[in-house]
Scaffold this motif. Structure first.
Motif, short mmCIF file in Angstrom:
data_model
loop_
_atom_site.label_atom_id
_atom_site.label_comp_id
_atom_site.label_asym_id
_atom_site.label_seq_id
_atom_site.Cartn_x
_atom_site.Cartn_y
_atom_site.Cartn_z
N LYS A 1 -9.56 -15.93 6.35
CA LYS A 1 -9.63 -14.97 8.14
C LYS A 1 -8.77 -14.58 8.80
CE LYS A 1 -14.73 -17.09 8.29
NZ LYS A 1 -15.60 -17.59 9.29
N SER A 2 -7.72 -14.21 8.26
CA SER A 2 -6.60 -13.69 9.06
C SER A 2 -6.33 -12.00 8.16
CB SER A 2 -5.00 -14.05 8.60
OG SER A 2 -4.54 -15.58 9.07
N ILE A 3 -6.07 -11.29 9.66
CA ILE A 3 -6.76 -9.22 9.49
C ILE A 3 -4.70 -8.84 9.61
CG2 ILE A 3 -7.12 -7.54 10.26
CD1 ILE A 3 -9.75 -9.02 11.06
N VAL A 4 -4.57 -8.03 8.94
CA VAL A 4 -3.29 -7.49 8.55
C VAL A 4 -3.94 -6.03 8.65
CG1 VAL A 4 -0.93 -7.15 7.70
CG2 VAL A 4 -2.00 -9.10 7.33
N THR A 5 -3.57 -5.52 9.97
CA THR A 5 -3.45 -3.63 9.85
C THR A 5 -1.89 -2.94 9.55
OG1 THR A 5 -4.71 -4.11 11.48
CG2 THR A 5 -3.94 -1.94 11.15
N TYR A 6 -2.58 -2.28 8.54
CA TYR A 6 -1.04 -1.21 7.80
C TYR A 6 -1.34 0.35 9.59
CZ TYR A 6 -1.11 -3.99 4.15
OH TYR A 6 -0.98 -4.76 3.12
N LYS A 7 0.40 0.95 8.95
CA LYS A 7 0.90 1.57 9.65
C LYS A 7 1.09 3.42 8.53
CE LYS A 7 1.68 0.40 14.00
NZ LYS A 7 2.23 -0.16 15.46
N GLU B 1 -5.44 3.27 -1.12
CA GLU B 1 -4.37 4.47 -0.59
C GLU B 1 -4.97 5.27 0.45
OE1 GLU B 1 -1.31 8.02 -2.02
OE2 GLU B 1 -2.34 6.65 -3.56
N PHE B 2 -4.96 4.75 2.09
CA PHE B 2 -5.10 6.03 2.68
C PHE B 2 -4.38 6.85 3.64
CE2 PHE B 2 -3.28 1.48 5.03
CZ PHE B 2 -2.90 2.56 5.99
N CYS B 3 -3.00 6.77 3.44
CA CYS B 3 -1.37 7.51 3.99
C CYS B 3 -1.81 9.38 3.19
CB CYS B 3 -0.77 6.48 4.46
SG CYS B 3 -0.92 5.45 5.54
N ASN B 4 -1.57 10.29 3.43
CA ASN B 4 -1.14 10.58 2.55
C ASN B 4 -0.13 12.15 3.90
OD1 ASN B 4 -0.97 13.05 0.78
ND2 ASN B 4 -3.55 13.25 0.65
N ARG B 5 0.05 13.84 3.15
CA ARG B 5 1.24 14.24 3.79
C ARG B 5 -0.28 15.64 4.51
NH1 ARG B 5 6.08 16.41 1.73
NH2 ARG B 5 6.58 17.16 3.72
N SER B 6 0.13 15.58 5.52
CA SER B 6 -0.54 16.99 6.77
C SER B 6 0.11 17.51 7.05
CB SER B 6 -1.25 15.63 7.03
OG SER B 6 -2.08 16.38 8.19
N VAL C 1 0.97 -1.16 0.08
CA VAL C 1 -0.21 -0.03 0.07
C VAL C 1 1.07 1.07 -0.30
CG1 VAL C 1 -2.11 1.05 1.18
CG2 VAL C 1 -2.07 -1.33 1.50
N PRO C 2 0.51 2.17 -0.97
CA PRO C 2 1.91 3.67 -1.05
C PRO C 2 1.38 4.13 0.94
CG PRO C 2 0.16 2.95 -2.84
CD PRO C 2 -0.79 2.52 -2.10
N ASN C 3 2.85 4.65 1.05
CA ASN C 3 2.97 5.24 2.35
C ASN C 3 2.72 4.66 3.25
OD1 ASN C 3 3.65 7.49 0.22
ND2 ASN C 3 1.80 7.93 -0.05
N ALA C 4 2.79 3.18 3.62
CA ALA C 4 2.17 2.33 4.59
C ALA C 4 3.42 0.89 4.45
CB ALA C 4 0.94 2.11 4.62
N THR C 5 3.38 0.84 5.54
CA THR C 5 4.19 -0.55 6.04
C THR C 5 3.08 -1.14 6.44
OG1 THR C 5 6.11 0.53 5.99
CG2 THR C 5 5.74 -1.73 7.24
N PRO C 6 2.59 -2.73 6.56
CA PRO C 6 1.95 -4.02 6.99
C PRO C 6 2.54 -4.24 8.53
CG PRO C 6 3.67 -4.96 4.73
CD PRO C 6 3.32 -3.64 4.52
N GLY D 1 -11.28 7.81 8.14
CA GLY D 1 -12.44 7.16 7.22
C GLY D 1 -12.02 6.52 6.42
N LYS D 2 -10.93 6.30 5.82
CA LYS D 2 -10.51 4.98 4.82
C LYS D 2 -9.68 3.87 5.86
CE LYS D 2 -9.61 7.97 1.16
NZ LYS D 2 -8.25 8.14 -0.63
N GLN D 3 -9.97 2.70 5.49
CA GLN D 3 -10.25 1.84 5.33
C GLN D 3 -7.89 1.09 5.37
OE1 GLN D 3 -11.92 -2.06 4.30
NE2 GLN D 3 -10.28 -2.96 4.40
#
Length: 325
Positions: free
Chosen positions: A56-62, A90-95, A40-45, A72-74
């Motif tokens: 049914k395994s779940i992996v979360t990104y940072k 894509e759910f990570c952006n500059r801020s 996932v762009p700009n993110a790491t699992p 609001g984005k997954q």
């Protein structure tokens, strides 16, 4: 039943047993595990050391450094049936960072609860308690292209406390002004004692501002006499004319024009004393000579000497002697 049919049935039983055995020994191969999660762009699992991902395994990104999760984005995926991961965008952006903290204002709702401020984002402030809004200036800030905030105007002014008034037999020292946050100091005139607070501050009271403490009283000190003493007239003493100013010591004032009288008086006393002492010395000398013998003087002084020294004059008035002839 023919021998051939009996042999076929035996083979089928054997294959069924082998299948059950394989299911018991290799369950994961049958369940079809997912491959490692997608990029996932700009993110790491956050794998936490895992290498297999069953159904049914779940992996979360940072989000990576300098990037923020878009509200609001997954930010996670699930291993679905058929060895597939759930879709993720894509759910990570500059801020920008949290908006600038202002001494005179705070963020309005709902900006104070946000954590994501993309380029071009605008936030609005409102005045803090103790300040009043200057509507001629903007109360907004913008996240700029370099992801820093624009500098807000100083659109809030301090409120003013009421006039503190006056203290009888005392005074109020206003250190700066009477605006919010200012302080004033109370003092009494000489001979009076301060009863109450020595200072007060302009603080928030409800939705306005007022002084933190009431005015004190200045009461007459018990050590001060109620009868005003009558001032004494200064005593003047002359000093030499080279002194151009009067010098005051205690209640005596020295003035140049009056010292000459004292000097003249002292000089006159010295001269008179010298004359008196000289006269006494001459009397003593004449007395000593009179005791030792006759006085032989000029004719015009014989009578005066006889009278002054109580002497006897000879019949021919040629000489004078002590006592009777």
């Amino acid at each position: 039943m023919s021998p051939a049919w009996r042999g076929a049935r035996a083979v089928l039983r054997l294959l069924r047993g082998l299948t059950i055995l394989l299911l018991l020994l290799c369950p994961q191969a049958v369940r079809s595990d997912c491959i490692p999660p997608p990029d996932v762009p700009n993110a790491t699992p956050a794998l936490e050391g895992r290498t297999s991902f069953p159904e049914k395994s779940i992996v979360t990104y940072k989000c990576n450094k300098d990037f923020v999760k878009i509200p609001g984005k997954q930010d996670a995926v699930i291993c679905l049936t058929g060895n597939k991961w759930s879709p993720i965008a894509e759910f990570c952006n500059r801020s920008c960072d949290v908006p600038t903290r202002l001494l005179f204002a705070v963020l309005k709702q709902p900006y104070n609860r946000l954590s994501y401020f993309p380029e071009g984002c605008v936030v609005e402030y409102e005045c803090r308690l103790g300040y009043t809004r200057n509507h001629s200036l903007s109360g907004k800030a913008t996240c700029l292209q370099n992801f820093t905030w624009s500098k807000p105007d100083e659109f809030c002014n301090k409120k003013s406390c009421r006039n503190p008034g006056e203290i009888i037999n005392g005074y109020i020292n206003i250190t700066t002004d009477i605006l919010f946050g200012a302080s004033i100091i109370f003092s009494c005139n000489t001979g009076y004692k301060l009863i109450g607070p020595s200072s007060s501050y302009c603080i928030v009271v409800g939705d306005t501002v007022d002084w933190s403490d009431p005015l004190p009283e200045c009461k007459e000190s018990s050590q001060t006499s109620k009868v005003t003493p009558t001032p004494q007239k200064p005593t003047t003493v002359n000093i030499p004319a080279t002194q151009s100013q009067a010098v005051t010591r205690g209640t005596t004032t020295f003035r140049p024009e009056t010292l000459s009288v004292g000097v003249s008086t002292i000089a006159s006393g010295l001269v008179a004393g010298t004359i008196i002492i000289g006269t006494l010395i001459l009397v003593r000398i004449f007395w000593d000579y009179g005791k030792s013998g006759s006085y032989y003087t000029r004719e015009d002084n014989k009578a005066q000497n006889a009278m002054f020294h109580n002497l006897t004059v000879t019949p021919d008035a040629s000489e004078v002697r002590l006592g009777k002839l």
